[in-house]
Scaffold this active site. Structure first.
Site, PDB file in Angstrom:
ATOM      1  N   CYS A  74       1.061  -1.123  -0.055  1.00 53.99           N
ATOM      2  CA  CYS A  74      -0.055  -0.028   0.062  1.00 53.99           C
ATOM      3  C   CYS A  74       0.958   1.123  -0.263  1.00 53.99           C
ATOM      4  O   CYS A  74       0.093   2.236  -0.785  1.00 53.99           O
ATOM      5  CB  CYS A  74      -0.779  -0.089   0.914  1.00 53.99           C
ATOM      6  N   HIS A 329      -1.644   1.320   7.806  1.00 54.81           N
ATOM      7  CA  HIS A 329      -1.751   1.083   5.752  1.00 54.81           C
ATOM      8  C   HIS A 329      -1.767   2.027   5.922  1.00 54.81           C
ATOM      9  O   HIS A 329      -1.784   3.690   6.469  1.00 54.81           O
ATOM     10  CB  HIS A 329      -3.137   0.834   5.841  1.00 54.81           C
TER      11      HIS A 329
END
Length: 1038
Positions: A74, A329
């Protein structure tokens, strides 16, 4: 996974190593060796990866593509999207042609220099711009980095990746026209100055920067941090003096820093992660840290004659980290500078629907769906849409489906489009519909006025459609997912565990050419345009194939002329294969289309054709509801994949009228009744025969079918204890239907002639009467204290022993652990425990009678490969105490006694096997000698056998050597059958002569009363046969 701000020392822990002035991440990412690049097998690892069967989905309403996460990428996806939405960087990379970077086709040539990383970035950016898929893949790019699958699953720091990726690109572009790409767009200069307070001498040092790293702790925001770094001075005085080279002594001085050269694109890294030296742990700074959408950097720069606008920067990307210092994330907020996406917030996206619902009150619009359908098509690219999606979009726009609102008046949607061919153009296969450019909806002017009114209503709130000149909009790109956001949403990223981590600014004076706005093909090289166009065609083909496969289903057509009706159901005349045709058909087509296709297949068909849903039941094929409505699509009729359809005239088959529907579904019942002899008389033998009856027929039809004028029906029903029992059907219930009576396929029914009352008595062992005992008594023999010593457990002949044992443990209120280490053992009339009963047997298979007693004992029952034996240790004169043992059936006799708890000396001794005494049958005194070296206990010794160790010689031989046939503790399919006198419960053994005795007179069946009245013993004094010449063959066969 690890997320951190780290120095060079930490890079090794993250998989980096220093090489000169650049860095290498996981191998060859940052030091591109051209000799190795030329031999690099591009796409080799990709071929090993499993490809998804379903093609990628097309882009959603934003018209922007995300990037698929490979497991922990990510951070890479967020940085790549930022670079992609930096059009100056993207176009500068596109300007490098194959003559400078090489091409993938030359990768195997030994002397070719193929720069894999910039080539893969070019291809990825082209896919993000032009390939019609919801998310692109970075597998090829990470392969070019030299990453392994482990590195694709590990998450790293995006700030460090930004510096290292730029360093890798600079190294890779050496010798090309793009050698200064990174320096030209991202490098700036900071000057550090020290001013002597005595001589005013200025000592300065200039440093380049790729990004500005600013503090977050104890700082309110970006401007506050820049003021501390580039405006405030650090004083050298008191104990901290500065050595001036001019004065050649320690003096007071002032130290400061200024921005000397600003790059076109300014990257700011926020120091969110810190180390607490007191707690000795890392932590994430989540306090509020503001940053402006537009910032003027002039106060932080050296004085110059540049225009103030040269120092103004606009925010265009915010990389956000959600989580803590040890994991999290990344996603990114992006400003769409070139207006490539369709922006529409969730609130505004719903406004057209609301307005349309309000417009439904206007009769002119509500009565004519042409306006709504045209508006939907005008919003589609090229004014083309699949027909099934048109219905879905109509449902979203007006809040109701076509069938509910318009079908009754205008018919099916596809038919409506066909009838208005002057407006709509259907494709050859009628799967897609487009809007004719030269067509008109109506000639009347009032219609045109309404059309424009609705279109303005639908598009007034959609900047992606009519607001190309507005300011760029923001999108939240979270791996594969792309959503529109508003500028005010950025304020939510000032603080908290989900907060801004990197900021990207661009000079406000950078202007984009008009031809680049809303034009994703702008600046893309011709060879990449051709590649993406070919890829889109391939994607469309794959989606069409997938759509066809996904929307086709198999139908099994049962042809009426190939069937005949008998015994209550339809059956093939010849064979099933010749009577059934398999047809693959598109479920989006109508029933009329299906009927027409079948007509074309069956050129022999004459007359009407009716299609009915049929199903196989135990009795045969039964026809249920008739399919009606030729204009309805098959998917709307809930026809399942693999459905059986009966093709007939709707009335009869072979001249017989066919009953249809679930009410008259045929039931296959198994009927027990007395057999009839050839002379027509009833025999005393019960037979079972199948009979078919309609579900809506009366139960009394069973008596009529079997020609029993006056009789009683018994139904095999389930009692409250979970077992099965025979229940008589009351006379008044004979008028009920089979379905009302609760009978199902393969239900068991017993027919008793009222004139013959012997059936229940003679066949009593097969079922229980109304007043018969239906319980067993279980005693607690586990030597554990409980409130109950014994309980009665309700059961039937079909109750499984395991269920009986679990119920007993519960009702005796014993520990649940006994479920794993206990067994049930029958107790004979003398109170002796017999062999344990295997858990898998039913009471009928275990030959346990209702009302008998069982003992719940510790220990497990023997398995299918084990034997349960009684044995005694003693002499032939004085037998010892009887003991028990469980052994494997393959064990030798000698090993049996070695396993016994008593020490046995087998020198000259003999091991003998006596029969088990049973009342009326077996006598004692006969022992069969076994050799102690026998390889196994089988077949001489079986479960329940009694072994005796004797000190004398063997017993006298008998001409009728006995053999033991016990009920072996094995599974039902392997269990040998054995017989014993009635009244005996539990495991038993019979001693039979190995050869048939001669000269014995016939006798009646000894099982009728447990003994034979004509017993003639063998002439040998120790032999006992107990069988006559009539009984012997019967038992010998068993």
């Amino acid at each position: 996974m690890c997320v951190s701000n780290v120095g060079l020392g930490r890079l090794v822990g993250l998989g980096f190593r220093q090489v000169g002035s650049s860095f290498t991440m996981f191998g060859d990412l940052f030091e591109e060796d051209y000799s190795s690049v030329s031999n690099y097998e591009y796409g080799k690892e990709k071929k090993l990866k499993t490809k998804a069967l379903e093609p990628p989905a097309p882009r959603e309403f934003t018209n922007l593509s995300g990037i698929r996460n490979q497991g922990g990428t990510c951070y890479l996806n967020s940085l790549l999207q930022t670079l992609h939405f930096t059009p100056e960087f993207r176009e500068a990379l596109f300007s490098l042609g194959p003559e400078e970077l090489g091409s993938f086709e030359d990768k195997d040539k030994p002397d070719a220099k193929v720069r894999i990383i910039p080539l893969q970035l070019q291809r990825l950016f082209a896919q993000l711009l032009l390939l019609d898929q919801d998310a692109a893949s970075t597998a090829d790019l990470t392969d070019s980095f030299g990453w392994t699958s482990n590195e694709e699953m590990r998450q790293h720091d995006v700030q460090e990746l930004n510096r290292i990726l730029f360093s890798a690109l600079e190294t890779s572009l050496v010798g090309t026209s793009g050698h200064d790409l990174i320096n030209r767009l991202y490098h700036g200069t900071v000057v550090n100055q020290v001013v002597c307070k005595e001589c005013k001498n200025v000592s300065e040092k200039q440093e380049d920067f790729l990004d500005l790293t600013v503090a977050v702790k104890n700082v309110s925001g970006l401007e506050d941090a820049l003021w501390t770094m580039y405006v405030e001075e650090e004083m050298f005085d008191c104990d901290n003096l500065y050595h001036c080279g001019t004065c050649d002594r320690l003096v007071k001085a002032a130290k400061s820093a200024k921005l000397r050269k600003l790059p076109p694109f300014l990257t700011v890294s926020l120091l969110r992660f810190n180390f607490d030296f007191v707690k000795r742990e890392r932590y994430k700074e989540t306090s509020c840290y503001t940053f402006p959408l537009r910032i003027n950097l002039k106060p932080f720069c050296e004085q110059s004659d540049l225009d103030d606008l040269e120092h103004v920067y606009d925010l265009f990307s915010v990389i956000i980290h959600k989580g803590g210092c040890y994991g999290g994330h990344y996603h990114v907020y992006i400003k769409d500078v070139d207006h490539l996406g369709n922006w529409q917030s969730q609130e505004e996206k719903s406004k057209p629907d609301v307005n349309l619902k309000d417009l439904q009150n206007e009769e002119e619009i509500d009565d004519d769906p042409l306006i709504i359908l045209k508006v939907i098509l005008l919003q589609e690219e090229n004014n083309v849409i699949p027909v099934d999606q048109l219905g879905q979009k109509l449902l979203k726009k007006i809040g109701t489906s076509w069938n509910k609102k318009y079908r009754k008046q205008y018919g099916p949607l596809r038919k409506f489009l066909q009838l208005h061919s002057q407006v709509f153009l259907l494709s050859s296969d009628e799967s897609t519909v487009s809007l004719l450019k030269n067509g008109s909806l109506r000639a009347e002017s009032d219609f045109q006025r309404n059309d424009q009114h609705v279109f303005k209503t639908l598009t007034s709130e959609s900047p992606g459609l009519n607001d190309r000149n507005s300011c760029p909009h923001w999108f939240d790109i979270n791996d594969s997912k792309v959503q529109p956001i508003k500028e005010k949403d950025i304020e939510r990223q000032f603080q908290g565990k989900e907060s801004a981590y990197m900021l990207f600014y661009r000079k406000s004076q950078l202007q984009r050419p008009p031809e680049a706005r809303a034009n994703p093909r702008y600046g893309v090289p011709r060879h990449l345009l051709n590649e993406m166009d070919a890829a889109n065609i391939e994607l469309q083909t794959k989606r069409a194939e997938w759509d066809s496969t996904n929307n086709n289903f198999e139908l099994h057509l049962h042809l009426g002329p190939h069937y005949h009706f008998f015994n209550g159901a339809l059956h093939p005349i010849i064979s099933q294969a010749e009577s059934v045709w398999d047809l693959t058909f598109d479920k989006r087509k109508t029933l009329g289309d299906l009927r027409q296709s079948i007509f074309q297949l069956l050129d022999f068909w004459e007359g009407d054709m009716v299609l009915s849903v049929a199903k196989f039941v135990p009795a045969g094929l039964h026809v249920y509801q008739m399919l009606d409505g030729d204009d309805m699509m098959l998917c709307e009729m809930e026809i399942a994949d693999g459905e059986d359809l009966f093709v007939w005239n709707g009335v009869e088959v072979g001249g017989i009228q066919i009953p249809t529907g679930s009410d008259c579904e045929p039931l296959l019942l198994n009927v027990l009744h007395l057999a009839t002899s050839s002379e027509g008389e009833k025999c005393q033998q019960l037979v079972e025969s199948p009979h078919v009856f309609p579900s809506n027929a009366e139960v009394g039809a069973v008596l009529t079918t079997l020609a029993v004028p006056v009789g009683v029906l018994f139904v095999n029903a389930t009692d409250p204890a979970g077992g099965e029992n025979w229940v008589a059907v009351p006379k008044e219930d004979l008028k009920k239907t089979f379905r009302e009576q609760g009978l199902r396929n393969k239900s068991l029914v017993l027919v008793q002639d009222s004139r013959d009352n012997s059936l229940l008595l003679k066949q009593g062992k097969w079922f229980t009467g109304m007043n018969e005992i239906n319980w067993l008594q279980v005693q607690n023999l586990c030597e554990l204290e409980s409130e109950e010593k014994q309980v009665k457990i309700s059961a039937t002949v079909n109750t499984v022993v395991f269920d009986l044992r679990i119920k007993a443990i519960k009702e005796l209120k014993l520990m649940k652990e006994l479920a794993e280490n206990s067994c049930l053992r029958p107790i004979d009339r003398n109170g002796k425990l017999l062999c344990p009963v295997p858990d898998g047997y039913t009471l009928k298979e275990a030959e346990l009678k209702m009302g008998s007693s069982l003992g719940l004992c510790p220990g497990k029952a023997p398995t299918s490969s084990q034997l349960f034996l009684f044995f005694t240790m003693g002499s032939d004169v004085q037998p010892g105490t009887e003991m028990e043992i469980i052994v494997e059936e393959t064990i030798s006799v000698r090993d049996v006694f070695r396993k016994s708890p008593v020490t046995v000396h087998l020198g000259s001794d003999h091991i003998s096997l006596p029969p088990l005494p049973h009342p009326g049958h077996l006598s004692s005194g006969l022992f069969q000698q076994l050799p102690d070296g026998s390889s196994s206990l089988q077949p001489g010794i079986s479960p329940g056998s009694v072994l005796t160790e004797t000190s004398s010689g063997p017993f006298p031989a008998c001409s009728h050597s006995p053999r033991v046939l016990p009920r072996v503790s094995r599974g039902p399919s392997q269990r040998p059958r054995a017989l014993a006198p009635l009244g005996h419960t539990g495991p038993r053994a019979l001693v039979l002569p190995s050869t048939q005795p001669r000269g014995m007179p016939a006798c009646s069946f000894f099982l009728s009363n447990g003994s034979c009245p004509r017993l003639q013993p063998c002439s040998h004094s120790l032999c006992f046969t107990g069988l006559c010449s009539h009984c012997w063959p019967f038992l010998n066969n068993l």
